[in-house]
Design a protein around this motif. Structure first.
Motif, PDB file in Angstrom:
ATOM      1  N   ALA A   1       3.179 -43.563  54.928  1.00  0.00           N
ATOM      2  CA  ALA A   1       1.783 -43.742  54.523  1.00  0.00           C
ATOM      3  C   ALA A   1       1.362 -42.764  53.432  1.00  0.00           C
ATOM      4  N   ILE A   2       2.228 -41.830  53.052  1.00  0.00           N
ATOM      5  CA  ILE A   2       1.879 -40.835  52.037  1.00  0.00           C
ATOM      6  C   ILE A   2       2.859 -40.914  50.876  1.00  0.00           C
ATOM      7  N   THR A   3       2.394 -40.480  49.722  1.00  0.00           N
ATOM      8  CA  THR A   3       3.238 -40.396  48.529  1.00  0.00           C
ATOM      9  C   THR A   3       3.277 -38.944  48.086  1.00  0.00           C
ATOM     10  N   PRO A   4       4.413 -38.274  48.252  1.00  0.00           N
ATOM     11  CA  PRO A   4       4.481 -36.857  47.873  1.00  0.00           C
ATOM     12  C   PRO A   4       4.192 -36.659  46.391  1.00  0.00           C
ATOM     13  N   SER A   5       3.610 -35.533  46.070  1.00  0.00           N
ATOM     14  CA  SER A   5       3.328 -35.203  44.675  1.00  0.00           C
ATOM     15  C   SER A   5       4.633 -34.978  43.919  1.00  0.00           C
ATOM     16  N   ALA A   6       4.623 -35.313  42.648  1.00  0.00           N
ATOM     17  CA  ALA A   6       5.811 -35.108  41.819  1.00  0.00           C
ATOM     18  C   ALA A   6       6.093 -33.619  41.678  1.00  0.00           C
ATOM     19  N   LYS A   7       7.369 -33.263  41.694  1.00  0.00           N
ATOM     20  CA  LYS A   7       7.769 -31.862  41.525  1.00  0.00           C
ATOM     21  C   LYS A   7       7.542 -31.450  40.078  1.00  0.00           C
ATOM     22  N   GLU A   8       6.732 -30.415  39.895  1.00  0.00           N
ATOM     23  CA  GLU A   8       6.406 -29.949  38.557  1.00  0.00           C
ATOM     24  C   GLU A   8       6.932 -28.545  38.333  1.00  0.00           C
ATOM     25  N   TRP A   9       8.161 -28.301  38.755  1.00  0.00           N
ATOM     26  CA  TRP A   9       8.797 -27.024  38.539  1.00  0.00           C
ATOM     27  C   TRP A   9      10.300 -27.245  38.538  1.00  0.00           C
ATOM     28  N   GLY A  10      11.017 -26.247  38.075  1.00  0.00           N
ATOM     29  CA  GLY A  10      12.471 -26.339  38.028  1.00  0.00           C
ATOM     30  C   GLY A  10      12.969 -26.557  36.611  1.00  0.00           C
ATOM     31  N   VAL A  11      14.223 -26.174  36.380  1.00  0.00           N
ATOM     32  CA  VAL A  11      14.811 -26.269  35.043  1.00  0.00           C
ATOM     33  C   VAL A  11      14.913 -27.723  34.587  1.00  0.00           C
ATOM     34  N   GLU A  12      15.292 -28.622  35.491  1.00  0.00           N
ATOM     35  CA  GLU A  12      15.428 -30.037  35.109  1.00  0.00           C
ATOM     36  C   GLU A  12      14.080 -30.601  34.683  1.00  0.00           C
ATOM     37  N   TRP A  13      13.024 -30.299  35.458  1.00  0.00           N
ATOM     38  CA  TRP A  13      11.692 -30.785  35.089  1.00  0.00           C
ATOM     39  C   TRP A  13      11.267 -30.174  33.766  1.00  0.00           C
ATOM     40  N   TYR A  14      11.528 -28.880  33.572  1.00  0.00           N
ATOM     41  CA  TYR A  14      11.110 -28.212  32.344  1.00  0.00           C
ATOM     42  C   TYR A  14      11.832 -28.794  31.129  1.00  0.00           C
ATOM     43  N   ASN A  15      13.125 -29.055  31.254  1.00  0.00           N
ATOM     44  CA  ASN A  15      13.868 -29.654  30.141  1.00  0.00           C
ATOM     45  C   ASN A  15      13.309 -31.022  29.765  1.00  0.00           C
ATOM     46  N   ALA A  16      12.978 -31.811  30.796  1.00  0.00           N
ATOM     47  CA  ALA A  16      12.400 -33.134  30.510  1.00  0.00           C
ATOM     48  C   ALA A  16      11.031 -32.992  29.857  1.00  0.00           C
ATOM     49  N   TYR A  17      10.240 -32.017  30.298  1.00  0.00           N
ATOM     50  CA  TYR A  17       8.918 -31.767  29.723  1.00  0.00           C
ATOM     51  C   TYR A  17       9.031 -31.374  28.251  1.00  0.00           C
ATOM     52  N   VAL A  18       9.956 -30.483  27.931  1.00  0.00           N
ATOM     53  CA  VAL A  18      10.167 -30.063  26.544  1.00  0.00           C
ATOM     54  C   VAL A  18      10.654 -31.228  25.698  1.00  0.00           C
ATOM     55  N   ALA A  19      11.562 -32.051  26.256  1.00  0.00           N
ATOM     56  CA  ALA A  19      12.082 -33.202  25.515  1.00  0.00           C
ATOM     57  C   ALA A  19      10.968 -34.205  25.200  1.00  0.00           C
ATOM     58  N   ARG A  20      10.063 -34.418  26.167  1.00  0.00           N
ATOM     59  CA  ARG A  20       8.945 -35.347  25.918  1.00  0.00           C
ATOM     60  C   ARG A  20       8.033 -34.816  24.823  1.00  0.00           C
ATOM     61  N   GLU A  21       7.753 -33.524  24.851  1.00  0.00           N
ATOM     62  CA  GLU A  21       6.883 -32.937  23.829  1.00  0.00           C
ATOM     63  C   GLU A  21       7.546 -33.007  22.451  1.00  0.00           C
ATOM     64  N   LYS A  22       8.841 -32.742  22.397  1.00  0.00           N
ATOM     65  CA  LYS A  22       9.548 -32.809  21.117  1.00  0.00           C
ATOM     66  C   LYS A  22       9.551 -34.224  20.560  1.00  0.00           C
ATOM     67  N   ALA A  23       9.789 -35.208  21.454  1.00  0.00           N
ATOM     68  CA  ALA A  23       9.781 -36.604  21.008  1.00  0.00           C
ATOM     69  C   ALA A  23       8.411 -37.008  20.489  1.00  0.00           C
ATOM     70  N   GLU A  24       7.355 -36.531  21.160  1.00  0.00           N
ATOM     71  CA  GLU A  24       6.004 -36.868  20.718  1.00  0.00           C
ATOM     72  C   GLU A  24       5.704 -36.242  19.359  1.00  0.00           C
ATOM     73  N   CYS A  25       6.123 -34.996  19.152  1.00  0.00           N
ATOM     74  CA  CYS A  25       5.889 -34.333  17.863  1.00  0.00           C
ATOM     75  C   CYS A  25       6.667 -35.026  16.740  1.00  0.00           C
ATOM     76  N   GLU A  26       7.861 -35.487  17.035  1.00  0.00           N
ATOM     77  CA  GLU A  26       8.637 -36.213  16.027  1.00  0.00           C
ATOM     78  C   GLU A  26       8.018 -37.571  15.740  1.00  0.00           C
ATOM     79  N   ARG A  27       7.468 -38.199  16.792  1.00  0.00           N
ATOM     80  CA  ARG A  27       6.866 -39.524  16.599  1.00  0.00           C
ATOM     81  C   ARG A  27       5.667 -39.450  15.676  1.00  0.00           C
ATOM     82  N   ILE A  28       4.829 -38.409  15.840  1.00  0.00           N
ATOM     83  CA  ILE A  28       3.626 -38.286  15.013  1.00  0.00           C
ATOM     84  C   ILE A  28       3.870 -37.411  13.787  1.00  0.00           C
TER      85      ILE A  28
END
Length: 444
Positions: free
Chosen positions: A305-332
């Protein structure tokens, strides 16, 4: 709602009641785990550190935000020290003297700044996390396990005491910085002997952080002041949220919303058991209701009945976060935005913060409880042995769902029991079952 002053106890609030005090407001969501008609059941405060089909552990976990704040502080101190001594070094170059002395003071100041941040953000927080056990909820038994402090005061300060940490931190950082300076003086021949006293004081003060906790625990066992695990019926647990002023030295610095889950003292109405419970910040009243619904739905309906919150810590999450920001900066096509992003992450030591947060979650937080803590109590039960909701909870839940369909709101109904005329049997004022915290035992 709960007062720590034994001369002035307040009457316990019931679910649905609201009080105004000290410039803020307080809403009572439980005892009696009733649906609050929240649109979402969300772990707003990220306190669900583990759950399965039977149990859920909630506690204030590690956060990369605090580590990035510490990184920001370290970068600022390093920049200030380097800037100051760079100016001094330029003056020394002009006079062509005292090079060794300035370099020694430079190194001592940098080491002092590093120790200041290290002791507060690493040593103290780790000690705190190791000594705050989780609250464990068992939905099949409909019980909640709280770890309760012994009553009264102890003559020794707890290892996580901030004043103790501050005093020992000064005793470690000051001789550490001075020791670096004196070693520099010794290396260049301006001092005849090695600074043994400062070095030993520094090493002893740093070792204190790791030696004192086991000594404190041994003395607590010797003086019969060990913590106990108390098993509280789920329907007795108190959930409250409040909008209260944040107090600074003599002034109100702002207002904030908090959510608290507390075990009442059955022998003293209006009080909670000492040292137990959790209080976390939430964004507002909807956030508090969402946090309560997240816990309540797990206990009443199960993990599905519950949906756990997404994990917003850790090296894997941070790498994905940086990759998304880099892709967005390249896109614009905005390289300036990417450079600002990278500078900010480097200034905050963000990669290290996420790596160390992951390390804390995996290796530091589990040390707060023994490996066999409540092992027998946490095992699954056959369905026929599951505890069932009381008649009062079932009846009031049906009344509330009908009221929600009519457009009524939980926080505007007042005392839910009086609102719908349901008599809830008075709780017997007897102690809850308890068992030792540091060993796997049956309830006493």
């Amino acid at each position: 709602m709960f007062n720590t002053n034994p001369k002035d106890a307040l009457p316990p609030m019931r679910a649905g009641e609201r009080e105004s005090r000290a410039g803020g407001e307080q809403y009572c969501l439980s005892p009696l785990p009733l649906p609050a008609d929240s649109e979402h059941a969300v772990d707003v405060a990220h306190i669900d550190v583990h759950h399965d089909d039977v149990t859920m552990d909630i506690r204030q976990g590690a956060s990369p935000d605090s580590m990035m704040t510490a990184g920001h502080m370290l970068s600022g101190l390093a920049l200030f020290v380097n800037g100051f001594f760079l100016v001094v070094f330029c003056m020394v170059m002009i006079k062509n003297t005292m090079y060794d002395t300035v370099l020694a003071f430079w190194g001592g100041a940098l080491y002092f700044g590093f120790l200041f941040v290290f002791i507060l953000s690493i040593v103290w927080i780790n000690t705190l996390l190791k000594r705050i056990p989780p609250i464990r909820l068992n939905r099949q038994r409909r019980e909640v396990a709280f770890v309760v402090d012994p009553p009264g005061r102890f003559w020794l300060p707890a290892p996580q005491n901030l004043w103790l940490t501050s005093a020992v931190g000064v005793a470690a950082a000051a001789p550490g910085g001075m020791g670096v300076i004196e070693i520099g003086e010794w290396l260049r021949g301006a001092r005849e002997s090695f600074p043994v006293g400062l070095t030993l004081l520094h090493i002893g003060a740093m070792a204190f952080f790791y030696v004192y906790p086991p000594i404190y625990d041994a003395l607590c066992r010797l003086f019969k002041r060990e913590r106990r695990t108390v098993l509280v019926p789920w329907e007795d647990v108190v959930a409250v949220c409040g909008f209260n002023p944040n107090l600074g030295p003599g002034v109100v610095t702002g207002f904030g919303w908090n959510f608290a889950l507390l075990p009442p003292d059955p022998e003293r109405p209006g009080y909670t058991l000492p040292g137990a419970g959790i209080m976390v910040g939430v964004g507002g009243l909807p956030g508090a209701l969402a946090q309560w619904e997240y816990i309540r739905r797990f206990m009443e309906e199960g993990a599905e009945a519950i949906t756990p919150s997404a994990k917003e810590w850790g090296v894997e999450w941070y790498n994905a976060y940086v990759a998304r920001e880099k892709a967005e900066c390249e896109r614009i096509n905005d390289p300036a935005r990417w450079r600002r992003f990278r500078r900010k992450r480097l200034w905050e030591h963000a990669r290290f913060a996420h790596w160390y947060t992951e390390y804390r979650m995996k290796h530091i937080l589990p040390k707060a409880v023994p490996s066999d803590w409540l092992a027998e109590w946490s095992k699954p039960l056959p369905n026929e042995q599951w505890a069932r909701p009381s008649q009062a909870v079932t009846e009031l839940s049906e009344h509330l769902r009908a009221a929600y369909q009519r457009g009524e709101k939980f926080i505007e109904m007042g005392d839910i029991e009086k609102r719908f005329g349901v008599n809830v049997p008075k709780a017997t004022h007897a102690s809850y079952p308890t068992l030792p915290f540091r060993e796997n035992a049956r309830p006493a």
